[in-house]
Design an enzyme around this catalytic site. Structure first.
Site, short mmCIF file in Angstrom:
data_model
loop_
_atom_site.label_atom_id
_atom_site.label_comp_id
_atom_site.label_asym_id
_atom_site.label_seq_id
_atom_site.Cartn_x
_atom_site.Cartn_y
_atom_site.Cartn_z
N GLU A 6 0.78 -1.09 -0.05
CA GLU A 6 0.22 0.28 -0.23
C GLU A 6 1.00 1.15 -0.15
O GLU A 6 0.79 2.08 -0.78
CB GLU A 6 -0.90 0.09 1.29
CG GLU A 6 -2.29 -1.01 1.14
CD GLU A 6 -2.84 -1.21 2.45
OE1 GLU A 6 -3.93 -1.54 2.49
OE2 GLU A 6 -2.33 -1.12 3.34
N TYR A 7 1.96 1.32 0.85
CA TYR A 7 2.95 2.26 0.82
C TYR A 7 3.33 2.57 -0.41
O TYR A 7 3.52 3.65 -1.09
CB TYR A 7 4.00 2.28 2.04
CG TYR A 7 5.09 3.28 2.12
CD1 TYR A 7 4.79 4.13 2.90
CD2 TYR A 7 6.13 3.13 1.35
CE1 TYR A 7 5.67 5.15 3.12
CE2 TYR A 7 7.13 4.01 1.14
CZ TYR A 7 6.90 5.22 2.42
OH TYR A 7 7.92 6.28 2.64
N SER A 59 35.53 20.19 17.40
CA SER A 59 35.82 18.60 17.73
C SER A 59 35.63 18.63 19.39
O SER A 59 35.60 19.60 20.10
CB SER A 59 36.95 18.29 17.23
OG SER A 59 38.01 19.21 17.52
N GLU A 68 25.33 11.65 27.28
CA GLU A 68 24.60 10.73 26.30
C GLU A 68 25.66 9.87 25.55
O GLU A 68 26.78 10.10 25.78
CB GLU A 68 23.65 11.87 25.49
CG GLU A 68 24.68 12.78 24.70
CD GLU A 68 24.11 13.63 23.92
OE1 GLU A 68 22.79 13.95 24.26
OE2 GLU A 68 24.74 14.53 23.09
N LYS A 125 27.88 8.39 22.47
CA LYS A 125 28.70 9.13 21.71
C LYS A 125 28.64 8.09 20.54
O LYS A 125 29.22 6.91 20.42
CB LYS A 125 30.44 8.97 22.07
CG LYS A 125 31.28 9.75 20.92
CD LYS A 125 32.48 10.09 21.73
CE LYS A 125 33.46 10.68 20.49
NZ LYS A 125 33.03 10.48 19.09
N ASP A 159 29.13 6.61 16.88
CA ASP A 159 30.22 6.34 16.17
C ASP A 159 30.19 6.24 14.47
O ASP A 159 29.65 5.42 13.96
CB ASP A 159 30.94 4.92 16.67
CG ASP A 159 32.40 4.90 15.95
OD1 ASP A 159 33.00 5.88 15.51
OD2 ASP A 159 33.18 3.86 15.99
N ARG A 168 31.15 17.42 7.94
CA ARG A 168 32.05 18.28 8.56
C ARG A 168 33.12 19.00 7.94
O ARG A 168 33.52 20.10 8.11
CB ARG A 168 32.64 17.55 9.78
CG ARG A 168 33.29 18.23 10.84
CD ARG A 168 33.78 17.26 11.97
NE ARG A 168 34.45 18.35 12.81
CZ ARG A 168 35.69 18.81 12.78
NH1 ARG A 168 36.26 18.57 11.71
NH2 ARG A 168 36.47 19.55 13.79
N TYR A 170 21.97 16.07 18.29
CA TYR A 170 22.15 16.56 19.43
C TYR A 170 22.74 17.87 19.58
O TYR A 170 23.09 18.20 20.75
CB TYR A 170 23.42 15.40 19.99
CG TYR A 170 24.34 15.09 18.92
CD1 TYR A 170 25.27 16.35 18.79
CD2 TYR A 170 24.75 14.06 18.62
CE1 TYR A 170 26.34 16.02 17.81
CE2 TYR A 170 25.49 13.75 17.69
CZ TYR A 170 26.54 14.72 17.08
OH TYR A 170 27.61 14.75 16.47
N LYS A 188 28.27 17.01 28.63
CA LYS A 188 28.19 18.47 28.29
C LYS A 188 27.62 19.28 29.41
O LYS A 188 26.57 18.60 29.92
CB LYS A 188 27.17 18.68 26.81
CG LYS A 188 27.39 17.67 25.74
CD LYS A 188 26.36 17.86 24.74
CE LYS A 188 26.79 16.71 23.60
NZ LYS A 188 25.80 16.72 22.59
N LYS A 210 35.65 8.32 26.54
CA LYS A 210 35.47 7.08 25.49
C LYS A 210 35.60 5.71 26.38
O LYS A 210 36.11 5.70 27.56
CB LYS A 210 36.80 7.22 24.63
CG LYS A 210 37.00 8.41 23.86
CD LYS A 210 36.58 8.03 22.29
CE LYS A 210 37.30 8.69 21.45
NZ LYS A 210 37.43 8.30 20.22
N CYS A 265 63.01 -22.30 9.09
CA CYS A 265 61.91 -21.27 8.29
C CYS A 265 61.00 -21.99 7.47
O CYS A 265 61.28 -22.95 6.68
CB CYS A 265 62.68 -20.21 7.34
SG CYS A 265 61.55 -19.45 6.42
N CYS A 318 61.47 -21.16 3.48
CA CYS A 318 62.68 -21.68 2.71
C CYS A 318 63.37 -22.76 3.46
O CYS A 318 64.20 -23.12 2.69
CB CYS A 318 63.38 -20.51 2.55
SG CYS A 318 64.61 -19.69 3.87
N CYS A 334 64.77 -15.85 10.21
CA CYS A 334 65.12 -16.63 9.04
C CYS A 334 66.54 -16.27 8.69
O CYS A 334 66.65 -15.20 8.14
CB CYS A 334 64.07 -16.71 7.93
SG CYS A 334 64.84 -17.27 6.34
N CYS A 358 65.36 -16.39 1.00
CA CYS A 358 63.92 -16.69 1.26
C CYS A 358 62.77 -16.04 0.52
O CYS A 358 62.84 -14.70 0.56
CB CYS A 358 63.84 -16.57 2.86
SG CYS A 358 62.12 -16.77 3.21
#
Ligand code: IVH
Length: 673
Positions: free
Chosen positions: A38-39, A85, A119, A121, A123, A142, A231, A296, A320, A414, A417, A432, A437
């Site tokens: 329908e949408y 920032s 609040e 952060k 990512d 930005r 925000y 903040k 963080k 090794c 080799c 080695c 090699c």
């Protein structure tokens, strides 16, 4: 406008409103009111009317959300107020130090506890939306903080972002800031699709979000289920903002924006720590990635009083989370042979998702590390990914052992080799000893061709492996002797690709001296030292013939490095190789600088990501103007040049009182202001 056109326009507006209502029900409330079919029918009806009567189509129509014509490139878009920032706190102590500093700065006593909004952060990547008289008129990334890229068409495809503010009294103009993210499920699905189509996968949801938003073809953006959280505020005219950021976010929600649900008004630093711990505990159950909480000062006027330092508000901080860890099983341990012959044990683990990246291998560093942590094949281990570095095994879950785990020892010969493996006294690394090699050769060539060395575009790891396996390349100089016939019969190559790679090899024949010095892969000689050596000796021959004392005169060259440089150039094989290689190159040697030596005697430390200049670019400018770049902050540091995501170096600078500058300040210094 004729009466009938007016009726059609009204009908279009009615359908648009209807669609917006359903978008909200679906995307924000998670309660669809009609079926998808329908949408779609409603949507197509509006599209058809707009095709028939293009002059009546509104630029804010929901049909704009499916993407339009592809662009040639993004237009630049200057922000009304710069996008700054945040500085970071990496643990609870640093958070408390922030709160104390802010108290000192605002001359508040300890018992005057601040009211903070804490609040999530998110990512993702930051976005600046401009609404004029309630209508979305522009969306910009930005960029360097002053100017971003105009991604309006792409943003319009994100259905959770209102094209029109849901208010009768919108501001004349307002900039609304937030973060665009790709939910983890959508990220995993996108990567599965990319694999199926044979295209590159994204390293994490943030990269995928950035890649999806910065598409010149908005139809591609429309096909990616991006979403946004909001925000912040930039420029505002014709409107009085509420007194606090929390009240502003409530307003954003009524206007139709998604704001993070997890947030709290916290009084005092302890209350923030509680919130931080709670969020960390539920971090894995969120449908999108977060990398910390943002705290903040809640009052806008207090924020203003606190002001800014190095382009970060003094009143906010990104608190963080430590790097993410996951538990997995070590299925096997293999040994990798590096460029200098170093053998590195690598754990092959059951694939596991660590903060959005599928991890299949983790480094075990060396035998001592394996012994110290008592890591065995079959062990359950905790692995950790810090930033973009290779994951490592941090800990063994010994309680999960069943008794059939196997100890591992680096072999005596090794694995590639068969030559004997040696370990110098006092060194953790086994090497080695084989002269020929193949593994070493492959790594040497990859190192030589990489971007920061000779920069041979398109010469990736797979091609190097192939050329060495086919015996086409046995020395660095063999690269410059390859011809069309050598390559055209190889698997994966055809006329066009052969010409392309030969052209790229040819283009790499005129490197700056330091690139060759770095590209040779002398032990301990990184790019910085290579630059110092190039600046000091100014010619390859002088470097080759330099004695220990001369080498030690160079900045950053100590005893160990001098020994390793001497060892490299006294090795007859290396000398022979250079004798053939050097005549094939046209080295650009550093000239006595013509640039004003305005940074003479000045020591810079770089931290974080600068908005415009790449790290190596900034280093080059500093060095070209007579300055020095150092890796760590001390009292001798003249300036810390800080960009976004600056870490502990910034804190250190502040504690030592070393001036912190941003890129704009740096450019001003260069211009002599
Ligand atoms: S406030 C002065 N709040 O983190 C900048 N930023 O590391 C004020 N971010 O550039 C930003 N979630 O892109 C704020 N809840 C949040 C955030 C948030 C993610 C991003 C934002 C900013 C970056 C700084």
């Amino acid at each position: 406008m004729s009466g009938s056109l007016k009726t059609i326009q009204d009908e279009m507006a009615r359908i648009a409103l209807e669609i917006e209502k359903h978008d909200r029900a679906y995307y924000e409330l998670d309660q669809p009111l009609i079926t998808d079919a329908e949408y779609d029918a409603l949507f197509r009806k509006l599209q058809r009317l707009e095709e028939q009567y293009p002059s009546l189509a509104s630029p804010h129509s929901p049909t704009k959300r499916v993407g339009g014509k592809a662009l040639e490139q993004f237009r630049k878009s200057k922000h009304g107020i710069p996008m700054l920032s945040l500085s970071n706190a990496l643990n609870e102590e640093e958070w408390i130090a922030f709160d104390e500093r802010l108290h000192r700065f605002l001359e508040a006593t300890v018992d005057q506890q601040f009211e903070y909004l804490a609040e999530l952060k998110f990512d993702g990547l930051s976005i600046n939306l401009t609404y004029e008289n309630g209508l979305l008129s522009r969306a910009a990334t930005r960029g360097d903080g002053e100017t971003g890229e105009d991604v309006t068409d792409n943003i319009k495809t994100i259905r959770s972002i209102p094209l029109k503010l849901r208010t009768a009294n919108p501001p004349e103009k307002i900039e609304i800031r937030g973060e665009i993210v790709l939910p983890i499920e959508a990220f995993l699905a996108l990567n599965r699709d990319q694999v199926e189509r044979g295209e590159k996968t994204f390293a994490n949801p943030r990269n995928a979000a950035a890649g999806s938003l910065r598409q010149l073809d908005s139809k591609i953006t429309a096909s990616r289920p991006l979403t946004g959280f909001f925000y912040g505020v930039g420029e505002v005219t014709g409107f009085t903002l509420p007194k606090t950021i929390s009240a502003f976010e409530d307003l954003l929600e009524t206007w139709g924006f998604s704001v993070g649900k997890q947030k709290r008004i916290c009084v005092g630093s302890k209350s923030v720590i509680e919130f931080y711990r709670e969020v960390e505990a539920m971090r894995d159950s969120l449908p999108f990635e977060i990398d910390g909480v943002v705290v903040k000062l809640n009052s806008f006027s207090a924020q203003q009083t606190a002001g800014f330092i190095a382009r970060s508000p003094r009143s906010m901080i990104a608190f963080k989370f430590p790097p993410k860890k996951s538990v997995t099983l070590i299925e096997d341990i293999q040994v990798q042979v590096g460029r200098t012959g170093a053998l590195t044990p690598v754990a092959i683990v059951s694939p596991v998702n660590v903060s959005g990246v599928m991890v299949k291998r983790a480094t075990l560093h060396n035998q001592d590390e394996i012994d110290r942590k008592d890591i065995r094949i079959g062990d359950h281990v905790v692995i950790q990914r810090a930033g973009d570095v290779i994951p490592e095994v941090v800990e063994v879950l010994k309680e999960k052992r069943r008794g059939d785990e196997r100890r591992f020892r680096i072999p005596d010969s090794c694995p590639v080799c068969g030559s004997s493996v040696t370990r110098e006294p006092g060194e953790a690394v086994s090497r080695c000893s084989g002269r020929n090699c193949i593994a070493k050769l492959k790594e040497r060539i990859k190192h030589f061709a990489q971007k920061d060395a000779l920069n041979i575009e398109g010469l990736g790891d797979k091609i190097v492996d192939q050329w060495v396996d086919e015996g086409l390349v046995k020395h660095l100089h063999d690269l410059f002797e390859l011809n069309y016939d050598d390559l055209v019969s190889l698997e994966g190559f055809a006329d066009k690709s052969v010409r392309k790679i030969l052209k790229a090899i040819d283009a790499s024949r005129t490197p700056e001296l330091y690139r060759l010095i770095f590209g040779l892969g002398i032990r301990h000689v990184g790019e910085t030292t290579a630059k110092q050596l190039a600046l000091h000796f100014k010619s390859m021959n002088r470097l080759i013939n330099a004695g220990r004392d001369q080498l030690m005169e160079v900045d950053g060259v100590g005893d160990e490095m001098a020994s390793s440089i001497l060892a490299y150039f006294s090795n007859p094989e290396h000398r022979e190789e250079l004798e053939v290689l050097l005549p094939k190159l046209e080295l650009i040697e550093p000239k006595p600088s013509e640039k004003a030596q305005i940074f003479e005697g000045k020591i810079f430390v770089l931290t974080g990501t600068l908005p415009n200049l790449g790290r190596s670019e900034a280093e080059k400018i500093i060095e070209d103007h007579g300055g020095k770049v150092s890796g760590s902050v001390s009292k001798k540091t003249t300036f810390v040049l800080a960009g976004e995501e600056a870490g502990s170096k910034l804190e250190k600078a502040r504690s030592l009182g070393v001036p912190v500058i941003d890129e704009a300040d740096f450019q001003a210094l260069l211009r002599g202001h």
